[in-house]
Each structure stands twice: as C-alpha cells, then as structure tokens.
Design a protein around this motif. Structure first.
Motif, short mmCIF file in Angstrom:
data_model
loop_
_atom_site.label_atom_id
_atom_site.label_comp_id
_atom_site.label_asym_id
_atom_site.label_seq_id
_atom_site.Cartn_x
_atom_site.Cartn_y
_atom_site.Cartn_z
N TRP A 172 0.86 -1.15 0.07
CA TRP A 172 -0.23 0.13 0.00
C TRP A 172 1.02 1.20 0.03
O TRP A 172 0.61 2.24 -0.75
CB TRP A 172 -0.85 0.02 1.15
N THR A 177 -13.52 0.95 -2.98
CA THR A 177 -14.48 0.55 -1.96
C THR A 177 -15.24 -0.55 -2.14
O THR A 177 -15.43 -1.42 -1.41
CB THR A 177 -15.20 1.54 -1.50
N GLN A 211 -13.22 -3.69 -2.07
CA GLN A 211 -12.97 -4.24 -0.62
C GLN A 211 -14.07 -4.81 0.02
O GLN A 211 -13.83 -5.68 0.90
CB GLN A 211 -12.38 -3.15 0.15
N THR A 212 -15.20 -4.16 0.03
CA THR A 212 -16.42 -4.55 0.58
C THR A 212 -16.73 -6.14 0.28
O THR A 212 -17.26 -6.93 1.01
CB THR A 212 -17.48 -3.81 0.18
#
Ligand code: ADP
Length: 379
Positions: A46, A94, A97-98
């Motif tokens: 990251w 997002t 990831q979710t």
C-alpha cells in the motif's frame, strides 16, 4: 479442522480429541504467523502504491501546468480532469474491498457455527480404568430408551437386545428407525434416558471412555478418512501399532498391492492421491482392523461400491466375527444374508429378530426391506 469435524465420530471413537485439538492449535498458530506476514507485505504494497499514485498525480499536475502555460489547456479543464479521476478511484476501491470482506465474513461465520455445534473435549478422562473380565459375556441393551433432546420423541424406545460376543449381528430397518442411535449409545456419544447398556457385565457408564472406545473398532458410513497420510490414517485409532500390523490390515482389505505400487507407499498424502470411494472405505476398514477390535461397529456405505470392496467387507466381517462381535448397519443384501443374527428395527423399537430364513417367513417388513435391497443390488 473441517476434516476433523466431518469425521468427528471417528475422532471421538479413536480417542483422538486431544491430538486433533493440538494439531488444530498448531496450525492456527502457523496461520496467525502467516497472517501477520501477509499484513506486513500488504502495508508495504500500500505504501509503495500510495507513493506511486502521488507521483503520478505530481506528473499529471506538472504536465498539465506546462500545457496551461503554453495555452494548450485551460486551468478549469485540468482541474475537472483531476477531480473526475479522483472520484472514480475511490468507489472502485471501496467496492472490491467490501465484496471480498463480506465473502470471507460469511464463510467464517458459517464455520464458527459448525464448530459451536460439536463437543470435541473428552467427557470424562479421569475416570478409573476397568480391566476386561474373563469369559464369554455379552453386550446387552436392557430396556433402553434414548432421546436426542429432553422432551423430544424417543429415537429408541424400550429396546432390549443381546449381542453375542462372537458372530455377526446385522441391524436393518427403514431410515430413521434408530440404527445409528444404537451405535451412538454403544460409543457413548449419547447416554440413554432410561434403561442401560452392559458390556462384559459392567454397565457402560462404569467403563472409562478411553477403555470403552479402545475396544471398539468403528467404521463410519460417509466420511471415514481424516486429513493426512495413509500411515496417519491407519495409526489414527491405535497410534502405537507397528508397521507389520498396518500391512496385515491392508492385506486383509486387499489393498496391500495397491499401496506397494504408490510411489510414497504408506506416506502418500491422501488428498493428493487418486483414491476411489471403494478404496477410501477399505482404508477405513483397515484402520479398524489394525488393533484387532473385540467389537466392530460397521456402518456400511450406501454408495454402489466395487466388487473388490464388497468382497473385502465380507472377509473382514467374517474374520472379526470369528473372535469378536461384529455389529453392522447393513445396506447390502449379501451382508444381511450372511449375518448370524438379524435385528429388524422400526420406529425405535425391535420389531423382530432371527436369521434370514426365519425372518423371511415371519416378518412382512423384513420381506419388504429385502425386496428393496434386492432391487438396489440389481441396479
Ligand atoms: P437410522 O440410522 O435408522 O436411519 P437414526 O438412529 O439416525 O436412524 O435416527 C433415529 C431417530 O432419531 C430419527 O427420528 C432421527 O430424526 C432422530 N435423530 C437422529 N440423530 C439425531 C440428532 N443428532 N439430533 C436429533 N435427532 C436425531
């Protein structure tokens, strides 16, 4: 852990609760270590990616500023371009990831619920051991009534039965009649509500679980193998058996040549080897034979198995029945016909008892069951 839980009845019957717990804990520790490592890598990734994104933004800004100064681009167009690019980046990140978070959460919750439903701790390890009494005593059910939950309908009701300590007793009956419940009572996975079971003139609760289960060889119907190598599977119930005993058991189930042909022999990891359903059954049988059990509980596989496996099952039954008690939940006509004693169960009660010929003449349900088995055999 999943493998151990699927074979939980074999694990308990083999008194392997502590061994399995240890294995699971050591694997969980290793898994935790790996997770921490993964998170470390992830943080580095990251950071590098964030740095890259920052650098790219700087480049776009630099290039944009140069184009603006050369009057090739207006400032507002540059700002709009950057805003659109940023707005797209976030929702896509997002979303991925979710979705992955949700999936692993659901899977984990399901596993946790499965683990919750089982009791893997040995129930009474410190009870004193009783030694075997001499003589030709029997295994008996005396007016046994058993339920799975207080207030539930009884799975077995007032069952009285004598099982000779030598010979083959086959249990037949429609599904839900209570056949598996009889095995569960013998192995003390379940205790009777009333009545008692007696082995060698000693009521079952007075035996330590260790002693009781040591004397009983148990072959489950569907999931008889545990993860690991062939050797680990064979040694599962009696870890101290020597190599000759393993080969002798493999010979008895007609697997000796097959195993000798495997490149890793006894150390073949079962999940990687091409093992047929029949061979899995025979390995499970061999495991029960390694210790020369005094009592063999065999829940016969319902799947259509090959002829070799069927013959091996027969030989094993005949061999153990010469010196001990074999109790089968029989799903094959040939197994039933050969039995010395057949018990017909219906709705938790013993409906009839006798040999194949006697029952054919006296019991309607038995005739129906035999007819159904005959059709299944012909298919
Ligand atoms: P069989 O082996 O002859 O098919 P079982 O001994 O498995 O029959 O089942 C006898 C009865 O006990 C059935 O009514 C069944 O629904 C019930 N039963 C079996 N196992 C359980 C369990 N783990 N929890 C609750 N009820 C059960």
């Amino acid at each position: 852990m999943e493998g151990a839980l699927r074979a939980i009845r074999t694990v308990k019957a083999s008194r392997a609760e502590a061994r399995e717990s240890e294995r699971v804990i050591s694997e969980a520790t290793e898994s935790a270590r790996q997770s921490v490592r993964a998170i470390r890598y992830e943080s580095v990734a990251w950071t590098v990616a964030g740095f890259g994104i920052g650098l790219a933004t700087l480049l776009i800004l630099g290039l944009g500023a140069w184009r603006v100064s050369e009057n090739l681009l207006t400032v507002s167009a540059l700002v709009a371009f950057l805003l659109y690019a940023f707005q797209l980046m976030e929702p896509v990140g997002t979303l991925t990831q979710t979705v992955s978070g949700l999936q692993s959460g659901v899977a984990a919750a399901m596993r946790i619920r499965e683990v919750d439903a089982f009791e893997i701790e040995p129930s009474d390890t410190d009870r004193p051991s009783r030694t075997t009494t001499e003589g030709r005593s029997t295994l008996t059910f005396e007016n046994v009534t058993a339920r799975y939950a207080p207030g539930a309908a009884p799975a077995l009701q007032d069952v009285s039965l004598t099982i000779p300590r030598e010979g083959h007793t086959a249990i037949v009956g429609p599904s839900g009649a209570g056949k598996t419940t009889m095995f569960s009572l013998l192995l003390r996975f379940l205790n009777p509500d009333s009545g008692r079971l007696v082995l060698d003139e000693i009521p079952l609760p007075e035996w330590s679980l260790e002693d009781l289960r040591r004397r009983i060889g148990y072959v489950e119907q569907d999931t008889p193998l545990v993860p690991g190598t062939l050797r680990e599977n064979l040694l599962y119930t009696h870890a101290d058996a020597g190599e000759p005993a393993l080969w002798e058991a493999l010979r008895a189930v007609r697997l000796e040549d097959r195993v000798r042909e495997l490149p890793d022999g006894l150390d073949t990891v079962l999940s990687t080897a091409a093992i047929s359903g029949g061979e899995r059954q025979r390995i499970a049988l061999a495991r029960a034979l390694v210790s020369d059990p005094e009592i063999l509980l065999l829940d016969e596989a319902t799947a259509q198995l090959d002829g070799l496996t069927e013959a091996a099952v027969h030989e094993v039954i005949a061999r153990v029945a010469r010196t001990g008690a074999v109790l089968t939940i029989a799903h094959r006509l040939s197994t039933v016909i050969d039995a010395d004693q057949i018990v017909v169960l219906e709705s938790g009660q013993v409906r009839a008892r006798g040999t194949h010929q006697e029952l054919l003449q006296t019991d309607d349900l038995y005739r129906d069951l035999v007819a159904a088995l005959r059709i299944a055999t012909q298919v």
